[in-house]
Design a protein around this motif. Structure first.
Motif, PDB file in Angstrom:
ATOM      1  N   GLN A 131       0.829  -1.207   0.000  1.00 60.66           N
ATOM      2  CA  GLN A 131       0.000   0.000   0.000  1.00 60.66           C
ATOM      3  C   GLN A 131       0.863   1.257   0.000  1.00 60.66           C
ATOM      4  OE1 GLN A 131      -2.328   0.353   3.540  1.00 60.66           O
ATOM      5  NE2 GLN A 131      -3.086   2.409   3.056  1.00 60.66           N
ATOM      6  N   PRO A 132       0.673   2.181  -0.955  1.00 63.59           N
ATOM      7  CA  PRO A 132       1.379   3.462  -0.913  1.00 63.59           C
ATOM      8  C   PRO A 132       0.975   4.247   0.324  1.00 63.59           C
ATOM      9  CG  PRO A 132       0.482   3.067  -3.101  1.00 63.59           C
ATOM     10  CD  PRO A 132      -0.125   2.032  -2.191  1.00 63.59           C
ATOM     11  N   LEU A 133       1.967   4.752   1.048  1.00 61.00           N
ATOM     12  CA  LEU A 133       1.716   5.445   2.311  1.00 61.00           C
ATOM     13  C   LEU A 133       1.942   6.945   2.234  1.00 61.00           C
ATOM     14  CD1 LEU A 133       3.575   2.965   4.714  1.00 61.00           C
ATOM     15  CD2 LEU A 133       1.107   3.077   4.261  1.00 61.00           C
ATOM     16  N   ALA A 134       3.016   7.349   1.585  1.00 65.25           N
ATOM     17  CA  ALA A 134       3.372   8.769   1.635  1.00 65.25           C
ATOM     18  C   ALA A 134       4.274   9.162   0.478  1.00 65.25           C
ATOM     19  CB  ALA A 134       4.076   9.091   2.960  1.00 65.25           C
ATOM     20  N   VAL A 135       4.223  10.441   0.145  1.00 63.59           N
ATOM     21  CA  VAL A 135       5.182  11.085  -0.749  1.00 63.59           C
ATOM     22  C   VAL A 135       5.819  12.217   0.050  1.00 63.59           C
ATOM     23  CG1 VAL A 135       5.524  12.364  -2.889  1.00 63.59           C
ATOM     24  CG2 VAL A 135       3.832  10.520  -2.799  1.00 63.59           C
ATOM     25  N   ILE A 136       7.136  12.198   0.161  1.00 61.76           N
ATOM     26  CA  ILE A 136       7.847  13.113   1.054  1.00 61.76           C
ATOM     27  C   ILE A 136       8.928  13.856   0.277  1.00 61.76           C
ATOM     28  CG2 ILE A 136       9.259  13.246   3.152  1.00 61.76           C
ATOM     29  CD1 ILE A 136       7.931  10.622   4.052  1.00 61.76           C
ATOM     30  N   ASP A 137       9.085  15.132   0.583  1.00 59.70           N
ATOM     31  CA  ASP A 137      10.135  15.954  -0.025  1.00 59.70           C
ATOM     32  C   ASP A 137      11.503  15.364   0.292  1.00 59.70           C
ATOM     33  OD1 ASP A 137      12.113  17.891  -0.552  1.00 59.70           O
ATOM     34  OD2 ASP A 137      10.788  19.552  -0.086  1.00 59.70           O
ATOM     35  N   ALA A 138      12.191  14.885  -0.740  1.00 54.78           N
ATOM     36  CA  ALA A 138      13.481  14.234  -0.527  1.00 54.78           C
ATOM     37  C   ALA A 138      14.618  15.227  -0.355  1.00 54.78           C
ATOM     38  CB  ALA A 138      13.800  13.307  -1.700  1.00 54.78           C
ATOM     39  N   THR A 139      14.433  16.460  -0.796  1.00 51.04           N
ATOM     40  CA  THR A 139      15.506  17.447  -0.703  1.00 51.04           C
ATOM     41  C   THR A 139      15.846  17.729   0.754  1.00 51.04           C
ATOM     42  OG1 THR A 139      14.685  18.430  -2.754  1.00 51.04           O
ATOM     43  CG2 THR A 139      16.273  19.709  -1.477  1.00 51.04           C
ATOM     44  N   VAL A 140      14.815  17.985   1.547  1.00 53.65           N
ATOM     45  CA  VAL A 140      15.034  18.269   2.968  1.00 53.65           C
ATOM     46  C   VAL A 140      15.500  17.019   3.702  1.00 53.65           C
ATOM     47  CG1 VAL A 140      13.861  18.862   5.117  1.00 53.65           C
ATOM     48  CG2 VAL A 140      13.489  20.242   3.073  1.00 53.65           C
ATOM     49  N   VAL A 141      14.906  15.863   3.391  1.00 54.12           N
ATOM     50  CA  VAL A 141      15.316  14.620   4.048  1.00 54.12           C
ATOM     51  C   VAL A 141      16.786  14.335   3.752  1.00 54.12           C
ATOM     52  CG1 VAL A 141      14.991  12.125   4.099  1.00 54.12           C
ATOM     53  CG2 VAL A 141      13.004  13.642   4.141  1.00 54.12           C
ATOM     54  N   THR A 142      17.222  14.586   2.521  1.00 56.86           N
ATOM     55  CA  THR A 142      18.626  14.387   2.164  1.00 56.86           C
ATOM     56  C   THR A 142      19.526  15.293   2.996  1.00 56.86           C
ATOM     57  OG1 THR A 142      18.048  13.767  -0.099  1.00 56.86           O
ATOM     58  CG2 THR A 142      20.321  14.469   0.292  1.00 56.86           C
ATOM     59  N   GLU A 143      19.121  16.530   3.158  1.00 61.58           N
ATOM     60  CA  GLU A 143      19.894  17.461   3.992  1.00 61.58           C
ATOM     61  C   GLU A 143      20.014  16.937   5.420  1.00 61.58           C
ATOM     62  OE1 GLU A 143      19.203  21.784   6.147  1.00 61.58           O
ATOM     63  OE2 GLU A 143      18.064  21.315   4.336  1.00 61.58           O
ATOM     64  N   ILE A 144      18.911  16.481   5.982  1.00 64.16           N
ATOM     65  CA  ILE A 144      18.887  16.034   7.377  1.00 64.16           C
ATOM     66  C   ILE A 144      19.747  14.798   7.571  1.00 64.16           C
ATOM     67  CG2 ILE A 144      17.401  15.055   9.176  1.00 64.16           C
ATOM     68  CD1 ILE A 144      15.147  16.877   8.023  1.00 64.16           C
ATOM     69  N   ARG A 145      19.504  13.775   6.749  1.00 60.82           N
ATOM     70  CA  ARG A 145      20.218  12.515   6.992  1.00 60.82           C
ATOM     71  C   ARG A 145      21.698  12.615   6.621  1.00 60.82           C
ATOM     72  NH1 ARG A 145      22.397  11.053   1.900  1.00 60.82           N
ATOM     73  NH2 ARG A 145      20.843  10.082   0.521  1.00 60.82           N
ATOM     74  N   THR A 146      22.046  13.439   5.627  1.00 64.26           N
ATOM     75  CA  THR A 146      23.461  13.595   5.264  1.00 64.26           C
ATOM     76  C   THR A 146      24.230  14.274   6.387  1.00 64.26           C
ATOM     77  OG1 THR A 146      22.844  13.764   2.928  1.00 64.26           O
ATOM     78  CG2 THR A 146      25.059  14.484   3.537  1.00 64.26           C
ATOM     79  N   ALA A 147      23.656  15.330   6.936  1.00 63.10           N
ATOM     80  CA  ALA A 147      24.314  16.026   8.042  1.00 63.10           C
ATOM     81  C   ALA A 147      24.423  15.127   9.269  1.00 63.10           C
ATOM     82  CB  ALA A 147      23.541  17.296   8.389  1.00 63.10           C
ATOM     83  N   ALA A 148      23.402  14.306   9.506  1.00 67.06           N
ATOM     84  CA  ALA A 148      23.446  13.386  10.648  1.00 67.06           C
ATOM     85  C   ALA A 148      24.562  12.360  10.484  1.00 67.06           C
ATOM     86  CB  ALA A 148      22.096  12.688  10.803  1.00 67.06           C
ATOM     87  N   VAL A 149      24.749  11.867   9.270  1.00 64.51           N
ATOM     88  CA  VAL A 149      25.811  10.889   9.017  1.00 64.51           C
ATOM     89  C   VAL A 149      27.186  11.533   9.172  1.00 64.51           C
ATOM     90  CG1 VAL A 149      26.878   9.446   7.236  1.00 64.51           C
ATOM     91  CG2 VAL A 149      24.393   9.367   7.585  1.00 64.51           C
TER      92      VAL A 149
END
Length: 328
Positions: A99-117
């Protein structure tokens, strides 16, 4: 046929729901699971549509009962519409029922997870007691890294260089509003001259560092910006004398010019990669060993995006955030 609800979550909402500080432990878990074979992800697919010089990256992965497909676009003409150079979405599905659940802005998520790594890499690989930071770049990733690295070290000095002085000063002003004191300097060499930790977060295809900039010092480098076999931010001589840590060996040997070019020049062998960051985090490989330059090449893993987006989605459901639409 029953109708389900698809949640659309924009970047502003994702940023509010999932701060970088929360992402750091989640990324540690994702990287450890990846490097110990406990996470599924498909090798990154790169498409080069003809006509406009753009590139599209397609990245599938699964975490628990959630499957995600990230799609990023990198088109040189994005600036004509005042759009980011990197844009994209993540589509989340229930991995049990499809089941499709969500469509999320990947630009911001990329910023968050890259900085966290990068924060994790800094925590594990930087010299003990490091308090001086140099950042090259003044875009979205520079902003994320200033926030993320502030969570793992008490920086006494942060120097920033960006090719566009106005952008660099605007970023420094924004950082000051977050309680992070940043000094803007006039060159990349000046930004890293006394730095014990360096972050390169640029869109450059040629080295922004020089080997002499780092000579004679114990330094940790987070090389984040360059993607592709022919793009790099560090010169071969610097990489060749460093202890190299990557997020994925397979990806680094296929997509990281910072690593591939020194290999092609005969300065490194393919066995020169000391470890994956996930192995260091899992305790199966050593990070920093004594006095040396550690060089972390970050390409980003699809599993990072799925883990981050799964957390964004769960929090959005809990708090009623985002927009719901009937689907199909």
């Amino acid at each position: 046929m029953s109708t389900s609800m698809l949640r659309v979550i924009n970047g502003e909402t994702a940023r509010e729901l999932y701060p970088i500080a929360d992402a750091i432990p989640d990324m540690a878990d994702a990287l450890s699971r990846f490097s110990t074979g406990q996470a599924y992800q498909h090798p990154r697919i790169t498409a080069d549509p003809p006509g406009h010089g753009g590139r599209v990256l397609i990245m599938p992965a699964a975490s628990g009962d959630t499957f995600g497909l990230k799609m990023l676009s990198m088109f040189p003409r994005a600036g004509e519409k005042n759009l980011p150079g990197v844009q994209g979405v993540v589509i989340l599905l229930d991995a049990v029922h499809g089941q499709p659940l969500a469509v999320i802005d990947a630009t911001v998520v990329t910023e968050i997870r890259t900085a966290a790594v990068s924060a994790l890499a800094t925590e594990r690989l930087a010299p003990a007691g490091a308090t001086t930071l140099g950042v090259i770049g003044s875009g979205v990733q520079a902003r994320g890294h200033l926030l993320g690295l502030a969570k793992v070290r008490p920086w006494e000095s942060i120097k920033l260089y960006g090719r566009t002085a106005a952008k660099a000063h605007a970023l420094a002003e924004w950082a000051g509003e977050q309680g992070i004191k940043v000094e803007v300097v006039g060159s990349a060499a000046e930004a890293v001259r006394d730095a014990e930790v360096v972050c390169t977060v640029t869109s450059d295809s040629e080295p922004v560092l020089q080997d002499g900039d780092i000579a004679g010092r114990n330094v940790h480098i987070n090389a984040v910006g360059a993607f592709g076999a022919e793009w790099r931010e560090a010169p071969s001589a610097l990489v060749a004398r460093s202890r190299i840590i990557v997020d994925s060996r397979e990806s680094a040997l296929r997509e990281a010019g910072d690593v591939m070019i020194p290999i092609q020049e005969g300065l490194l062998g393919e066995d020169a990669i000391a470890a994956e960051l996930g192995e260091v985090l899992a305790g199966t490989a050593r990070g920093r060993i004594g006095d040396e330059v550690t060089f972390f090449k970050s390409l980003g893993l699809p599993i990072e995006d799925v883990v981050a987006c799964d957390m964004v989605y769960r929090r959005a459901v809990e708090r009623g955030a985002g927009d719901e639409i009937s689907f199909p």
